[in-house]
Design an enzyme around this catalytic site. Structure first.
Site, PDB file in Angstrom:
ATOM      1  N   LYS A  13      26.010  75.843  88.156  1.00  0.00           N
ATOM      2  CA  LYS A  13      25.481  76.292  89.458  1.00  0.00           C
ATOM      3  C   LYS A  13      25.520  77.810  89.593  1.00  0.00           C
ATOM      4  O   LYS A  13      24.552  78.425  89.996  1.00  0.00           O
ATOM      5  CB  LYS A  13      26.313  75.718  90.617  1.00  0.00           C
ATOM      6  CG  LYS A  13      26.162  74.245  90.866  1.00  0.00           C
ATOM      7  CD  LYS A  13      26.771  73.866  92.212  1.00  0.00           C
ATOM      8  CE  LYS A  13      28.248  74.197  92.352  1.00  0.00           C
ATOM      9  NZ  LYS A  13      29.133  73.459  91.439  1.00  0.00           N
ATOM     10  N   ARG A  88      30.231  70.888 100.471  1.00  0.00           N
ATOM     11  CA  ARG A  88      31.009  70.095  99.518  1.00  0.00           C
ATOM     12  C   ARG A  88      31.605  68.846 100.151  1.00  0.00           C
ATOM     13  O   ARG A  88      32.288  68.089  99.464  1.00  0.00           O
ATOM     14  CB  ARG A  88      32.137  70.954  98.993  1.00  0.00           C
ATOM     15  CG  ARG A  88      31.830  71.663  97.658  1.00  0.00           C
ATOM     16  CD  ARG A  88      33.105  71.915  97.046  1.00  0.00           C
ATOM     17  NE  ARG A  88      33.383  72.480  95.804  1.00  0.00           N
ATOM     18  CZ  ARG A  88      33.158  73.683  95.350  1.00  0.00           C
ATOM     19  NH1 ARG A  88      32.439  74.524  96.032  1.00  0.00           N
ATOM     20  NH2 ARG A  88      33.637  74.068  94.202  1.00  0.00           N
ATOM     21  N   ARG A 127      34.817  77.669  79.540  1.00  0.00           N
ATOM     22  CA  ARG A 127      34.812  78.711  80.571  1.00  0.00           C
ATOM     23  C   ARG A 127      36.235  79.160  80.878  1.00  0.00           C
ATOM     24  O   ARG A 127      36.484  80.337  81.078  1.00  0.00           O
ATOM     25  CB  ARG A 127      34.141  78.181  81.851  1.00  0.00           C
ATOM     26  CG  ARG A 127      34.012  79.245  82.930  1.00  0.00           C
ATOM     27  CD  ARG A 127      33.182  78.767  84.089  1.00  0.00           C
ATOM     28  NE  ARG A 127      33.952  77.962  85.019  1.00  0.00           N
ATOM     29  CZ  ARG A 127      33.424  77.323  86.050  1.00  0.00           C
ATOM     30  NH1 ARG A 127      32.126  77.354  86.260  1.00  0.00           N
ATOM     31  NH2 ARG A 127      34.181  76.629  86.868  1.00  0.00           N
ATOM     32  N   ARG A 133      39.951  82.201  85.025  1.00  0.00           N
ATOM     33  CA  ARG A 133      40.060  81.643  86.382  1.00  0.00           C
ATOM     34  C   ARG A 133      41.238  80.696  86.430  1.00  0.00           C
ATOM     35  O   ARG A 133      41.378  79.813  85.587  1.00  0.00           O
ATOM     36  CB  ARG A 133      38.776  80.865  86.730  1.00  0.00           C
ATOM     37  CG  ARG A 133      37.819  81.645  87.566  1.00  0.00           C
ATOM     38  CD  ARG A 133      36.565  80.868  87.827  1.00  0.00           C
ATOM     39  NE  ARG A 133      36.767  79.640  88.602  1.00  0.00           N
ATOM     40  CZ  ARG A 133      35.792  78.992  89.213  1.00  0.00           C
ATOM     41  NH1 ARG A 133      34.552  79.435  89.151  1.00  0.00           N
ATOM     42  NH2 ARG A 133      36.039  77.895  89.894  1.00  0.00           N
ATOM     43  N   ARG A 144      39.688  68.887  90.038  1.00  0.00           N
ATOM     44  CA  ARG A 144      38.420  69.314  90.650  1.00  0.00           C
ATOM     45  C   ARG A 144      37.319  68.279  90.422  1.00  0.00           C
ATOM     46  O   ARG A 144      36.473  68.069  91.290  1.00  0.00           O
ATOM     47  CB  ARG A 144      38.009  70.684  90.111  1.00  0.00           C
ATOM     48  CG  ARG A 144      38.886  71.784  90.713  1.00  0.00           C
ATOM     49  CD  ARG A 144      38.764  73.097  89.978  1.00  0.00           C
ATOM     50  NE  ARG A 144      37.427  73.619  89.983  1.00  0.00           N
ATOM     51  CZ  ARG A 144      36.867  74.285  88.975  1.00  0.00           C
ATOM     52  NH1 ARG A 144      37.545  74.512  87.882  1.00  0.00           N
ATOM     53  NH2 ARG A 144      35.650  74.737  89.072  1.00  0.00           N
TER      54      ARG A 144
HETATM   55  P1  AMP Z   1      33.823  77.091  93.041  1.00  0.00           P
HETATM   56  O1  AMP Z   1      33.792  78.454  92.411  1.00  0.00           O
HETATM   57  O2  AMP Z   1      32.550  76.806  93.807  1.00  0.00           O
HETATM   58  O3  AMP Z   1      34.154  76.018  92.067  1.00  0.00           O
HETATM   59  O4  AMP Z   1      34.979  77.108  94.139  1.00  0.00           O
HETATM   60  C1  AMP Z   1      36.309  77.400  93.792  1.00  0.00           C
HETATM   61  C2  AMP Z   1      37.252  76.871  94.850  1.00  0.00           C
HETATM   62  O5  AMP Z   1      36.961  77.472  96.128  1.00  0.00           O
HETATM   63  C3  AMP Z   1      37.171  75.376  95.107  1.00  0.00           C
HETATM   64  O6  AMP Z   1      37.932  74.619  94.171  1.00  0.00           O
HETATM   65  C4  AMP Z   1      37.764  75.293  96.520  1.00  0.00           C
HETATM   66  O7  AMP Z   1      39.162  75.440  96.512  1.00  0.00           O
HETATM   67  C5  AMP Z   1      37.162  76.531  97.180  1.00  0.00           C
HETATM   68  N1  AMP Z   1      35.839  76.238  97.796  1.00  0.00           N
HETATM   69  C6  AMP Z   1      34.644  76.790  97.459  1.00  0.00           C
HETATM   70  N2  AMP Z   1      33.643  76.290  98.202  1.00  0.00           N
HETATM   71  C7  AMP Z   1      34.215  75.384  99.033  1.00  0.00           C
HETATM   72  C8  AMP Z   1      33.716  74.509 100.034  1.00  0.00           C
HETATM   73  N3  AMP Z   1      32.409  74.449 100.340  1.00  0.00           N
HETATM   74  N4  AMP Z   1      34.619  73.717 100.691  1.00  0.00           N
HETATM   75  C9  AMP Z   1      35.925  73.761 100.406  1.00  0.00           C
HETATM   76  N5  AMP Z   1      36.457  74.534  99.455  1.00  0.00           N
HETATM   77  C10 AMP Z   1      35.629  75.346  98.771  1.00  0.00           C
END
Ligand code: AMP
Length: 188
Positions: A13, A88, A127, A133, A144
Site C-alpha cells: 500500500k 481499518r 521489509r 520498523r 498485525r
Molecule cells: P501502518 O504503517 O499503516 O501499518 O500502521 C502502523 C501502525 O499505526 C498500526 O499497526 C497501528 O498501530 C497504527 N495505525 C495506523 N493506521 C491506523 C488506523 N487507521 N487505525 C488504528 N491504528 C492505526
C-alpha cells in the site's frame, strides 16, 4: 480523486500510494506514517499511540477518526487525497463516510490490493530487515496479520456491499502493480 487504498500489511500500500499520489498530485495520507511521526516527536498523540504501534495493535478509533478528520479538513485535500492505512475498522469506515459527506465530496475509488498470505509474510520479513520498523519483527507481524483479519476484513466487506470496492491483484513487481492500479483509476 478521493482514493482509499486497502490491503493487508505487506500488500504494498505505502509504495503504491506514494506513486499514485505523486502522479495525481494529491496528498498521500498514511495514518501509519502520521502515527510514527507523532511517536518520534513525542507529542501527546504520540505518547498515547506508541504502545499500540509497538504491539502491532490498532490505535483507538476515536483517536484515529479525529486525526483523519483534521487532516482531510486541510486546504491541500480540497482537490483530492489518497488514504493509506485508513479506515481499518468498520467504525472508521462509517465515520469516513459521514466525513466525506460533510465535506461534500464522496470517495471516488476504493481499491483493495489482494496478495496471497505467504507472499505477505515474505515481504514483511524482508521489509523488517531493511526498515528497522519496530513493528516489522516476526511476532508483531503475526499480531498485525491477526488484527487485519479480525478488524479490517469487515471494512472490505462494507465497501463490497456498498458496491464500491475494486479488487486489484497486488502480486508481482512494483511497476506491474502500479500499472494495474492506474488502469483502474484512469479507466473509471
Ligand atoms: P501502518 O504503517 O499503516 O501499518 O500502521 C502502523 C501502525 O499505526 C498500526 O499497526 C497501528 O498501530 C497504527 N495505525 C495506523 N493506521 C491506523 C488506523 N487507521 N487505525 C488504528 N491504528 C492505526
Amino acid at each position: 480523486m478521493r482514493i482509499v487504498l486497502l490491503g493487508p500489511p505487506g500488500a504494498g500500500k505505502g509504495t503504491q500510494a506514494e506513486r499514485i499520489a505523486s502522479r495525481s498530485s494529491i496528498p498521500h495520507i498514511s495514518t501509519g506514517a502520521m502515527m510514527r511521526a507523532s511517536v518520534a516527536s513525542g507529542t501527546e498523540l504520540g505518547k498515547r499511540a506508541g504502545k499500540y504501534l509497538d504491539a502491532g495493535q490498532l490505535v483507538p478509533d476515536e483517536v484515529m477518526i479525529e486525526v483523519v478528520r483534521e487532516r482531510l479538513g486541510r486546504a491541500d485535500c480540497a482537490g483530492g487525497f489518497l488514504l493509506d492505512g485508513f479506515p481499518r475498522t468498520l467504525d472508521q469506515a462509517q465515520a469516513l463516510d459521514r466525513l466525506v459527506q460533510e465535506l461534500g465530496c464522496p470517495l471516488s475509488h476504493v481499491l483493495e490490493l489482494r496478495v496471497p498470505v505467504e507472499t505477505l509474510k515474505e515481504r514483511l520479513i524482508l521489509r523488517g530487515r531493511k526498515s528497522g520498523r519496530s513493528d516489522d519483527s516476526a511476532e508483531v507481524i503475526g499480531e498485525r496479520m491477526e488484527v487485519y483479519e479480525r478488524q479490517t476484513r469487515p471494512v472490505s466487506d462494507f465497501y463490497r456491499e456498498q458496491g464500491t470496492l475494486i479488487e486489484v491483484d497486488g502480486s508481482g513487481g512494483i511497476d506491474e502493480i502500479e500499472a494495474r492500479l492506474r488502469e483502474v483509476l484512469e479507466g473509471a
